[in-house]
Scaffold this motif. Structure first.
Motif, PDB file in Angstrom:
ATOM      1  N   GLY A 156       2.859  20.771   6.143  1.00  0.00           N
ATOM      2  CA  GLY A 156       3.330  20.333   4.968  1.00  0.00           C
ATOM      3  C   GLY A 156       2.946  19.087   4.506  1.00  0.00           C
ATOM      4  N   ARG A 157       2.359  18.745   3.448  1.00  0.00           N
ATOM      5  CA  ARG A 157       1.713  17.313   2.921  1.00  0.00           C
ATOM      6  C   ARG A 157       2.609  16.808   1.989  1.00  0.00           C
ATOM      7  NH1 ARG A 157      -4.387  15.598   3.046  1.00  0.00           N
ATOM      8  NH2 ARG A 157      -3.826  15.812   5.143  1.00  0.00           N
ATOM      9  N   GLY A 158       3.351  15.656   2.042  1.00  0.00           N
ATOM     10  CA  GLY A 158       3.901  15.065   0.959  1.00  0.00           C
ATOM     11  C   GLY A 158       2.995  14.353   0.110  1.00  0.00           C
ATOM     12  N   ARG A 159       3.559  13.779  -1.049  1.00  0.00           N
ATOM     13  CA  ARG A 159       2.810  12.947  -1.869  1.00  0.00           C
ATOM     14  C   ARG A 159       2.685  11.153  -1.527  1.00  0.00           C
ATOM     15  NH1 ARG A 159       5.827  14.007  -7.429  1.00  0.00           N
ATOM     16  NH2 ARG A 159       7.335  13.681  -6.045  1.00  0.00           N
ATOM     17  N   PRO A 160       1.843  10.589  -1.891  1.00  0.00           N
ATOM     18  CA  PRO A 160       1.741   9.115  -1.470  1.00  0.00           C
ATOM     19  C   PRO A 160       2.919   8.379  -2.020  1.00  0.00           C
ATOM     20  CG  PRO A 160      -0.309   9.932  -2.195  1.00  0.00           C
ATOM     21  CD  PRO A 160       0.619  11.102  -2.580  1.00  0.00           C
ATOM     22  N   HIS A 161       3.625   7.679  -1.127  1.00  0.00           N
ATOM     23  CA  HIS A 161       4.563   6.676  -1.493  1.00  0.00           C
ATOM     24  C   HIS A 161       4.449   5.290  -0.857  1.00  0.00           C
ATOM     25  CE1 HIS A 161       7.317   9.802  -3.538  1.00  0.00           C
ATOM     26  NE2 HIS A 161       6.959  10.453  -2.706  1.00  0.00           N
ATOM     27  N   PRO A 162       5.015   4.357  -1.700  1.00  0.00           N
ATOM     28  CA  PRO A 162       5.067   2.731  -0.996  1.00  0.00           C
ATOM     29  C   PRO A 162       5.540   3.238   0.356  1.00  0.00           C
ATOM     30  CG  PRO A 162       5.914   2.855  -3.081  1.00  0.00           C
ATOM     31  CD  PRO A 162       6.023   4.462  -2.759  1.00  0.00           C
ATOM     32  N   LEU A 163       5.212   1.906   1.294  1.00  0.00           N
ATOM     33  CA  LEU A 163       5.577   2.088   2.794  1.00  0.00           C
ATOM     34  C   LEU A 163       6.972   2.287   2.997  1.00  0.00           C
ATOM     35  CD1 LEU A 163       4.787   1.661   5.645  1.00  0.00           C
ATOM     36  CD2 LEU A 163       5.066  -0.795   5.337  1.00  0.00           C
ATOM     37  N   TYR A 164       7.813   1.257   2.008  1.00  0.00           N
ATOM     38  CA  TYR A 164       9.291   1.490   2.219  1.00  0.00           C
ATOM     39  C   TYR A 164       9.835   2.655   1.711  1.00  0.00           C
ATOM     40  CZ  TYR A 164       8.644  -2.762   4.846  1.00  0.00           C
ATOM     41  OH  TYR A 164       8.098  -3.722   5.675  1.00  0.00           O
ATOM     42  N   SER A 165       9.020   3.866   1.127  1.00  0.00           N
ATOM     43  CA  SER A 165       9.604   4.930   0.736  1.00  0.00           C
ATOM     44  C   SER A 165       8.883   6.155   1.456  1.00  0.00           C
ATOM     45  CB  SER A 165       9.391   5.126  -0.917  1.00  0.00           C
ATOM     46  OG  SER A 165      10.009   4.354  -1.570  1.00  0.00           O
ATOM     47  N   LYS A 216      -9.974   9.546  -0.712  1.00  0.00           N
ATOM     48  CA  LYS A 216     -10.420  10.896  -0.065  1.00  0.00           C
ATOM     49  C   LYS A 216      -9.659  11.109   1.161  1.00  0.00           C
ATOM     50  CE  LYS A 216     -14.335  13.564   2.155  1.00  0.00           C
ATOM     51  NZ  LYS A 216     -15.568  13.566   2.576  1.00  0.00           N
ATOM     52  N   ALA A 217      -8.517  12.086   0.908  1.00  0.00           N
ATOM     53  CA  ALA A 217      -7.314  12.229   1.855  1.00  0.00           C
ATOM     54  C   ALA A 217      -8.114  13.056   3.030  1.00  0.00           C
ATOM     55  CB  ALA A 217      -6.422  13.184   1.324  1.00  0.00           C
ATOM     56  N   CYS A 269       0.893  -1.396  -0.167  1.00  0.00           N
ATOM     57  CA  CYS A 269      -0.045  -0.127  -0.121  1.00  0.00           C
ATOM     58  C   CYS A 269       0.849   1.249  -0.018  1.00  0.00           C
ATOM     59  CB  CYS A 269      -0.823   0.029   1.271  1.00  0.00           C
ATOM     60  SG  CYS A 269      -2.294  -1.324   1.111  1.00  0.00           S
ATOM     61  N   VAL A 270       0.174   2.623  -0.310  1.00  0.00           N
ATOM     62  CA  VAL A 270       0.839   3.727  -0.386  1.00  0.00           C
ATOM     63  C   VAL A 270       0.703   4.328   1.088  1.00  0.00           C
ATOM     64  CG1 VAL A 270       1.700   3.526  -2.763  1.00  0.00           C
ATOM     65  CG2 VAL A 270      -0.688   4.614  -1.896  1.00  0.00           C
ATOM     66  N   TYR A 271       1.352   5.392   1.334  1.00  0.00           N
ATOM     67  CA  TYR A 271       1.006   6.238   2.437  1.00  0.00           C
ATOM     68  C   TYR A 271       1.675   7.629   2.262  1.00  0.00           C
ATOM     69  CZ  TYR A 271       0.388   1.767   4.813  1.00  0.00           C
ATOM     70  OH  TYR A 271      -0.182   0.599   5.289  1.00  0.00           O
ATOM     71  N   TYR A 272       0.847   8.640   2.889  1.00  0.00           N
ATOM     72  CA  TYR A 272       1.286  10.064   2.515  1.00  0.00           C
ATOM     73  C   TYR A 272       1.764  10.570   3.989  1.00  0.00           C
ATOM     74  CZ  TYR A 272      -3.391  11.611   3.374  1.00  0.00           C
ATOM     75  OH  TYR A 272      -4.734  11.830   3.999  1.00  0.00           O
ATOM     76  N   VAL A 273       2.569  11.671   4.316  1.00  0.00           N
ATOM     77  CA  VAL A 273       2.981  12.087   5.502  1.00  0.00           C
ATOM     78  C   VAL A 273       2.438  13.512   5.616  1.00  0.00           C
ATOM     79  CG1 VAL A 273       5.106  12.887   6.924  1.00  0.00           C
ATOM     80  CG2 VAL A 273       4.914  10.582   5.556  1.00  0.00           C
ATOM     81  N   ASP A 274       1.879  13.936   6.601  1.00  0.00           N
ATOM     82  CA  ASP A 274       1.877  15.378   7.197  1.00  0.00           C
ATOM     83  C   ASP A 274       2.936  15.820   7.912  1.00  0.00           C
ATOM     84  OD1 ASP A 274      -0.199  15.949   5.446  1.00  0.00           O
ATOM     85  OD2 ASP A 274      -1.645  16.045   7.080  1.00  0.00           O
ATOM     86  N   VAL A 275       3.626  16.781   7.923  1.00  0.00           N
ATOM     87  CA  VAL A 275       4.472  17.355   9.201  1.00  0.00           C
ATOM     88  C   VAL A 275       3.726  18.582   9.580  1.00  0.00           C
ATOM     89  CG1 VAL A 275       7.060  18.196   9.640  1.00  0.00           C
ATOM     90  CG2 VAL A 275       6.571  16.223   8.077  1.00  0.00           C
ATOM     91  N   MET A 276       3.774  18.825  10.795  1.00  0.00           N
ATOM     92  CA  MET A 276       3.154  19.729  11.481  1.00  0.00           C
ATOM     93  C   MET A 276       4.291  20.669  12.257  1.00  0.00           C
ATOM     94  SD  MET A 276      -0.183  20.114  14.147  1.00  0.00           S
ATOM     95  CE  MET A 276       1.124  19.184  15.468  1.00  0.00           C
ATOM     96  N   ALA A 277       4.143  22.098  12.295  1.00  0.00           N
ATOM     97  CA  ALA A 277       4.951  22.860  13.174  1.00  0.00           C
ATOM     98  C   ALA A 277       4.063  23.704  13.995  1.00  0.00           C
ATOM     99  CB  ALA A 277       6.054  23.617  12.493  1.00  0.00           C
ATOM    100  N   VAL A 278       4.424  23.987  15.169  1.00  0.00           N
ATOM    101  CA  VAL A 278       3.190  24.978  15.871  1.00  0.00           C
ATOM    102  C   VAL A 278       4.162  26.155  16.350  1.00  0.00           C
ATOM    103  CG1 VAL A 278       1.692  25.102  17.622  1.00  0.00           C
ATOM    104  CG2 VAL A 278       1.957  22.961  16.346  1.00  0.00           C
ATOM    105  N   ARG A 279       3.760  27.282  15.970  1.00  0.00           N
ATOM    106  CA  ARG A 279       4.372  28.596  16.620  1.00  0.00           C
ATOM    107  C   ARG A 279       3.627  28.957  17.959  1.00  0.00           C
ATOM    108  NH1 ARG A 279       3.702  30.146  11.314  1.00  0.00           N
ATOM    109  NH2 ARG A 279       2.355  31.994  11.884  1.00  0.00           N
ATOM    110  N   ASP A 280       4.204  29.893  18.726  1.00  0.00           N
ATOM    111  CA  ASP A 280       3.690  30.344  20.124  1.00  0.00           C
ATOM    112  C   ASP A 280       3.505  29.440  21.116  1.00  0.00           C
ATOM    113  OD1 ASP A 280       3.596  32.889  18.799  1.00  0.00           O
ATOM    114  OD2 ASP A 280       1.543  32.589  18.085  1.00  0.00           O
ATOM    115  N   VAL A 281       3.991  28.324  21.117  1.00  0.00           N
ATOM    116  CA  VAL A 281       4.154  27.127  22.204  1.00  0.00           C
ATOM    117  C   VAL A 281       4.960  27.931  23.086  1.00  0.00           C
ATOM    118  CG1 VAL A 281       4.716  24.871  22.962  1.00  0.00           C
ATOM    119  CG2 VAL A 281       3.939  25.378  20.399  1.00  0.00           C
ATOM    120  N   LYS A 282       4.017  27.993  24.323  1.00  0.00           N
ATOM    121  CA  LYS A 282       4.707  28.607  25.546  1.00  0.00           C
ATOM    122  C   LYS A 282       5.771  27.651  26.612  1.00  0.00           C
ATOM    123  CE  LYS A 282       0.988  31.725  25.958  1.00  0.00           C
ATOM    124  NZ  LYS A 282       0.346  31.282  24.395  1.00  0.00           N
ATOM    125  N   SER A 283       5.571  26.445  26.431  1.00  0.00           N
ATOM    126  CA  SER A 283       6.551  25.388  27.239  1.00  0.00           C
ATOM    127  C   SER A 283       6.326  23.969  26.957  1.00  0.00           C
ATOM    128  CB  SER A 283       5.808  25.444  28.613  1.00  0.00           C
ATOM    129  OG  SER A 283       4.538  24.842  28.723  1.00  0.00           O
TER     130      SER A 283
END
Length: 398
Positions: free
Chosen positions: A242-251, A220-221, A166-180
């Protein structure tokens, strides 16, 4: 209204086999009222609350009273009984609402007889959490190139059964204004539960600054905006994705690299987008679809003559060209930003053209240099290339 002594061990077996609903429904039949079981943070483990994507996860938490001496508290005003169960260095709570004061003592006896079953459930869950911590540490290291461990072995740590075809895609999240660090931990916990409700087949790993969501690709993503809105509403922070494209599991690492590039793209380009898809990066999508080493070589081969010259002569040709690119080759603005006379700028431009063997007045040259500098900035800001010490990091940002 009590649990027979021999039933206590049946409750333990049933709970270990079938989960918390087994003991929860059993208690409700005996007590005649609905119960709630939470962890020490007030997050509801029973009954299971199904959330739609438009509903906030706040409904999955209750406010717990402070129990310092006793293991229970009955609130006359709320007509509510709170019963605490110690589970190692943590606690679980059983809550019975709409309970008359006259029934509180007998109800408390019933809850105490179910204590072992609830304690076993949370002890088992805490061990799972420990396994999850190990899994997340290894997976985060794998995705960000800090680990050479085998992906199949890492997935075993987390008890994940993902299909290699199967193929999977990745989201990476960064958060600003985190106080602690405590707030970041709360945001990660909140995000994990939100993700569990809207995409049960996905999983999440987190690091000190970034969180990574991994989704199986489908027709449906999962949308970013509802998640982003819920997070910002509850924690008063600004989340970027940021969202990457779908890739096979081992990629999977490839999709993560794409997501990291997409995450930093708006800042490098000077735009305000906070949700960016790798597939929407214009010319940089096909460029970064190649192996990253090819992109690095493209940048290095173009800029190496200036880097070497600046290093030997303690000059500033590379920062000058950077400023030219960032100002869209506006000579007056470039001279002003560099605090130099325009004649000095003309001299530097002439020397740059000689070293690179290009004509900076040509549009093709300008497009090529723009692409090089922005690619290099994206690689640096995404942590995908160790920055050469001869380059001034801030000089390549817009």
């Amino acid at each position: 209204m009590s649990v027979a002594y021999e039933d206590i061990y049946q409750l333990v077996d049933g709970t270990l086999d079938r989960g918390l609903p087994y003991v929860g429904s059993h208690l409700e039949k005996i007590i005649g009222r609905q119960i709630i079981v939470t962890d020490c943070s007030g997050f509801i483990h029973y009954p299971y609350i199904s959330l739609s994507i438009k509903k906030y996860i706040d409904d999955s938490f209750v406010t717990l009273p402070s129990l310092t001496k006793n293991d229970y508290l009955y609130s006359e005003t709320e007509k509510c009984l709170y019963y605490r169960i110690l589970c190692g260095d943590s606690s679980a709570y059983i809550i019975v609402r709409d309970l008359p004061a006259s029934l509180a003592p007998l109800t408390l006896t019933t809850l105490r007889q179910a204590r072992l079953a609830v304690k076993c459930y949370f002890s088992q869950m805490n061990q799972t959490k420990k396994d999850t911590v190990s899994f997340e540490r290894e997976m985060y290291g794998y995705l960000f190139g800090q680990s050479t461990a085998n992906l199949a072995d890492i997935l075993t740590l987390g008890n994940y059964r993902l299909a290699s075809n199967c193929v999977y895609y990745v989201d990476v999240m960064a958060v600003r204004d985190v106080k602690s660090s405590e707030q970041w931990a709360a945001i990660v916990s909140y995000s994990r539960e939100f993700l569990k409700r809207v995409a049960p087949e996905a999983f999440m790993v987190s690091g000190p600054r970034l969180a990574v969501n991994i989704f199986p690709a489908g027709p449906k993503a999962v949308g970013i905006e509802p998640y982003k809105t819920a997070l910002e509403k509850n924690y008063q922070v600004i989340a970027s994705f940021g969202r990457g494209r779908p890739h096979p599991l081992y990629s999977l690492r490839r999709s993560c690299d794409e997501a990291r590039i997409a995450l930093n793209y708006p800042q490098v380009m000077g735009t305000k987008a906070e949700s960016q898809y790798f597939s929407d990066l214009g010319i940089f999508t096909p460029l970064f679809s190649q192996e990253l080493e090819i992109v690095k070589m493209f940048c290095r081969n173009t800029l190496e003559p200036l880097l070497s010259y600046d290093t030997k002569n303690e000059s500033s040709l590379l920062p000058t060209l950077t400023e030219l690119v960032n100002s869209n080759f506006n000579l007056k603005e470039t001279a002003k930003n560099l605090f130099i006379h325009v004649n000095t700028l003309y001299y530097r431009i002439n020397r740059i053209e000689q070293l690179l063997r290009v004509d900076l007045s040509l549009m093709s040259t300008r497009v090529n240099l723009f692409t090089v500098f922005k690619s290099w900035a994206l690689l640096h800001m995404s942590g995908l290339w160790d920055w050469s010490p001869g380059l001034r990091q801030n000089s390549l940002k817009k």
